[in-house]
Structure formats: structure tokens, C-alpha cells
Design a protein around this motif. Structure first.
Motif, PDB file in Angstrom:
ATOM      1  N   LEU A  86     -52.000 -11.261  18.092  1.00 57.59           N
ATOM      2  CA  LEU A  86     -52.698 -12.536  17.895  1.00 57.59           C
ATOM      3  C   LEU A  86     -53.990 -12.343  17.096  1.00 57.59           C
ATOM      4  O   LEU A  86     -54.611 -11.288  17.144  1.00 57.59           O
ATOM      5  N   SER A  87     -54.398 -13.383  16.398  1.00 52.98           N
ATOM      6  CA  SER A  87     -55.732 -13.397  15.798  1.00 52.98           C
ATOM      7  C   SER A  87     -56.743 -13.635  16.913  1.00 52.98           C
ATOM      8  O   SER A  87     -56.377 -14.007  18.037  1.00 52.98           O
ATOM      9  N   TRP A  88     -58.035 -13.440  16.604  1.00 52.06           N
ATOM     10  CA  TRP A  88     -59.023 -13.652  17.663  1.00 52.06           C
ATOM     11  C   TRP A  88     -59.060 -15.105  18.110  1.00 52.06           C
ATOM     12  O   TRP A  88     -59.288 -15.413  19.282  1.00 52.06           O
ATOM     13  N   GLN A  89     -58.784 -16.029  17.165  1.00 53.17           N
ATOM     14  CA  GLN A  89     -58.749 -17.443  17.541  1.00 53.17           C
ATOM     15  C   GLN A  89     -57.586 -17.727  18.491  1.00 53.17           C
ATOM     16  O   GLN A  89     -57.732 -18.438  19.496  1.00 53.17           O
ATOM     17  N   ASP A  90     -56.408 -17.160  18.136  1.00 54.77           N
ATOM     18  CA  ASP A  90     -55.235 -17.373  18.985  1.00 54.77           C
ATOM     19  C   ASP A  90     -55.398 -16.668  20.329  1.00 54.77           C
ATOM     20  O   ASP A  90     -54.845 -17.113  21.342  1.00 54.77           O
ATOM     21  N   PHE A  91     -56.147 -15.570  20.330  1.00 50.64           N
ATOM     22  CA  PHE A  91     -56.406 -14.879  21.590  1.00 50.64           C
ATOM     23  C   PHE A  91     -57.211 -15.770  22.539  1.00 50.64           C
ATOM     24  O   PHE A  91     -56.911 -15.868  23.731  1.00 50.64           O
ATOM     25  N   GLU A  92     -58.218 -16.440  22.015  1.00 55.40           N
ATOM     26  CA  GLU A  92     -58.996 -17.362  22.843  1.00 55.40           C
ATOM     27  C   GLU A  92     -58.107 -18.493  23.358  1.00 55.40           C
ATOM     28  O   GLU A  92     -58.213 -18.901  24.524  1.00 55.40           O
ATOM     29  N   THR A  93     -57.235 -18.999  22.495  1.00 56.99           N
ATOM     30  CA  THR A  93     -56.306 -20.051  22.921  1.00 56.99           C
ATOM     31  C   THR A  93     -55.370 -19.544  24.008  1.00 56.99           C
ATOM     32  O   THR A  93     -55.040 -20.270  24.958  1.00 56.99           O
ATOM     33  N   CYS A  94     -54.937 -18.292  23.868  1.00 57.93           N
ATOM     34  CA  CYS A  94     -54.074 -17.673  24.878  1.00 57.93           C
ATOM     35  C   CYS A  94     -54.782 -17.598  26.226  1.00 57.93           C
ATOM     36  O   CYS A  94     -54.199 -17.936  27.269  1.00 57.93           O
TER      37      CYS A  94
ATOM     38  N   LYS B 299     -61.503  -9.430  21.466  1.00 64.84           N
ATOM     39  CA  LYS B 299     -60.232  -8.821  21.053  1.00 64.84           C
ATOM     40  C   LYS B 299     -60.531  -7.539  20.268  1.00 64.84           C
ATOM     41  O   LYS B 299     -60.758  -7.568  19.065  1.00 64.84           O
TER      42      LYS B 299
ATOM     43  N   GLY C 227     -63.926 -21.679  19.870  1.00 63.79           N
ATOM     44  CA  GLY C 227     -63.330 -21.337  18.588  1.00 63.79           C
ATOM     45  C   GLY C 227     -64.285 -21.340  17.420  1.00 63.79           C
ATOM     46  O   GLY C 227     -63.890 -21.618  16.282  1.00 63.79           O
TER      47      GLY C 227
END
Length: 229
Positions: free
Chosen positions: A93-101, A143, A118
Motif C-alpha cells: 500500500l501507499s502511505w495514504q492507503d495505509f492510513e485508510t487501511c 509506514k 490524509g
């Protein structure tokens, strides 16, 4: 070294058994010489049978313990492997998607009003929300590569803002790397930060409930001893 200790234990057990059989043999020989064989042989038969059964029972018990130990090791290895399989997806995941996760995991475990910042300048609040009991949750997401460690500077920034700026009741620092530096860990302990390293994050991803992780209170890298500072 372990094999050598095991051989020594086996030799000691063998010597004890031989000494016991020797005592029985000497007693039997004495009674034979005294002409009491008719009295001796039933006792001797019982003793020998008990020795055989005892030896067999001990062997069965050892085999059972060994099997249980091997099964415990295998289960631990499988659980670690399962966490790594899940973390492989997180690593992609990107760091943005990691936060969403992470926000998704919070929602899965009953958190409400979950918001993902974000953006830069969020003062350590990458994800905010409320636990099921109403307490405010503030999450810092880092991340990093698995081999890295979270430095004390990252923890200092989070400690300085989580409660003062965001009024967190529960402050959660979650990372994809395996450890926190000693200084970062000690700070988390003193400031009651829930510090989740890679292995605990893997358990969370695999289904461990957030409510079971929050009581760790800074012991996220496996340290069970609170700092005395």
C-alpha cells in the motif's frame, strides 16, 4: 549443546534403572541362597513387570510431551507466516492507503466517527475516531520498511500533540516496522502510548480486536517491564 544435555539426562536415567535392577537382583540372589525362592519369584515378577510398565509409560509420556512441544512450535510458525502474508499486502500500500487501511480496521472493531486526515500538518493525527465506549482515539500511522525502527523523535512529536492538540483518550502509534528504538519505547511507556509494531499490526489485520490491543499501553514491541523513569 541441547543434544549433549539430552544425552547426559538419558545416561543418568539409564544408570538409575540399572542400579534399581541391581538391587533387585542382589536381593533375589540372597533369598535364593537362603532357600526362599518360592517366596522370592512372585515378588521379583511383580517388580520386573512394574519396571517394564514404568519404562513404557515414561516413554509414552516423553513422546506426548515432544509431540505437544512440536505442535506448539508449528502453530506459532504458522501464525507468524499468516501475519506475514497479510502484511505483504499492507506493505504494497501507499502511505495514504495505509492510513485508510488503519481507519478500516478501526471501523471493523466498532469505532465511530472515524476520519482519515490524509494530509501533511495533521499534527500526528492521521486517523481520529471514537472507540465503542466513547473514548476519543487518535492514531499516528508510520509506514516504514520492516527492518527499520521507529525513532524517539517520531514518538516525541506524537506524544506532544496526541493529547494536548487532539484531546486523545487513547493514543495509538502503529507502524509497519518491527521495533521501536529503546528511547521511543520508554517514552511510550511513560506517556501511556499504545505502540503497535509489525507483528501486533499483523495480528490486528488478521482479526485481533482493537480493544485487546489498547490495554498493552506502550508495550507494543513486546517489552513487559515498565520504565522506572
Amino acid at each position: 549443546m541441547a543434544a549433549r544435555r539430552q544425552r547426559l539426562r538419558l545416561k543418568k536415567r539409564t544408570r538409575r534403572r540399572l542400579r534399581g535392577l541391581g538391587v533387585v537382583a542382589v536381593a533375589a540372589a540372597g533369598m535364593w541362597a537362603a532357600g526362599n525362592w518360592s517366596t522370592v519369584w512372585p515378588v521379583l515378577a511383580v517388580v520386573l513387570a512394574a519396571a517394564v510398565l514404568g519404562g513404557s509409560g515414561w516413554s509414552v509420556l516423553r513422546a506426548h510431551r515432544r509431540a505437544v512441544g512440536q505442535d506448539r512450535v508449528w502453530r506459532a510458525q504458522e501464525e507468524a507466516r499468516a501475519r506475514e502474508l497479510s502484511m505483504a499486502e499492507v506493505d504494497a500500500l501507499s502511505w495514504q492507503d495505509f492510513e485508510t487501511c488503519i481507519a478500516g480496521l478501526c471501523r471493523r472493531d466498532g469505532c465511530t466517527d472515524v476520519v482519515v486526515s490524509g494530509k501533511s500538518g495533521d499534527l500526528g493525527a492521521d486517523v481520529v475516531g471514537r472507540l465503542a465506549d466513547g473514548r476519543k482515539l487518535v492514531v499516528q500511522c508510520k509506514k516504514y520498511a520492516p527492518h527499520r525502527s521507529v525513532p524517539s523523535q517520531d514518538m516525541q512529536k506524537f506524544v506532544g500533540t496526541a493529547r494536548l492538540e487532539h484531546g486523545a483518550d487513547v493514543a495509538l502509534f502503529v507502524t509497519t516496522c518491527r521495533t521501536f528504538t529503546k528511547a521511543a519505547q520508554e517514552l511510550a511507556l511513560r506517556q501511556d502510548i499504545v505502540a503497535l509494531h509489525r507483528d501486533l499490526l499483523g495480528s490486528w489485520v488478521k482479526g485481533a480486536h482493537l480493544e485487546t490491543l489498547v490495554p498493552l499501553n506502550g508495550r507494543g514491541d513486546g517489552t513487559r517491564r515498565r520504565s522506572s523513569a
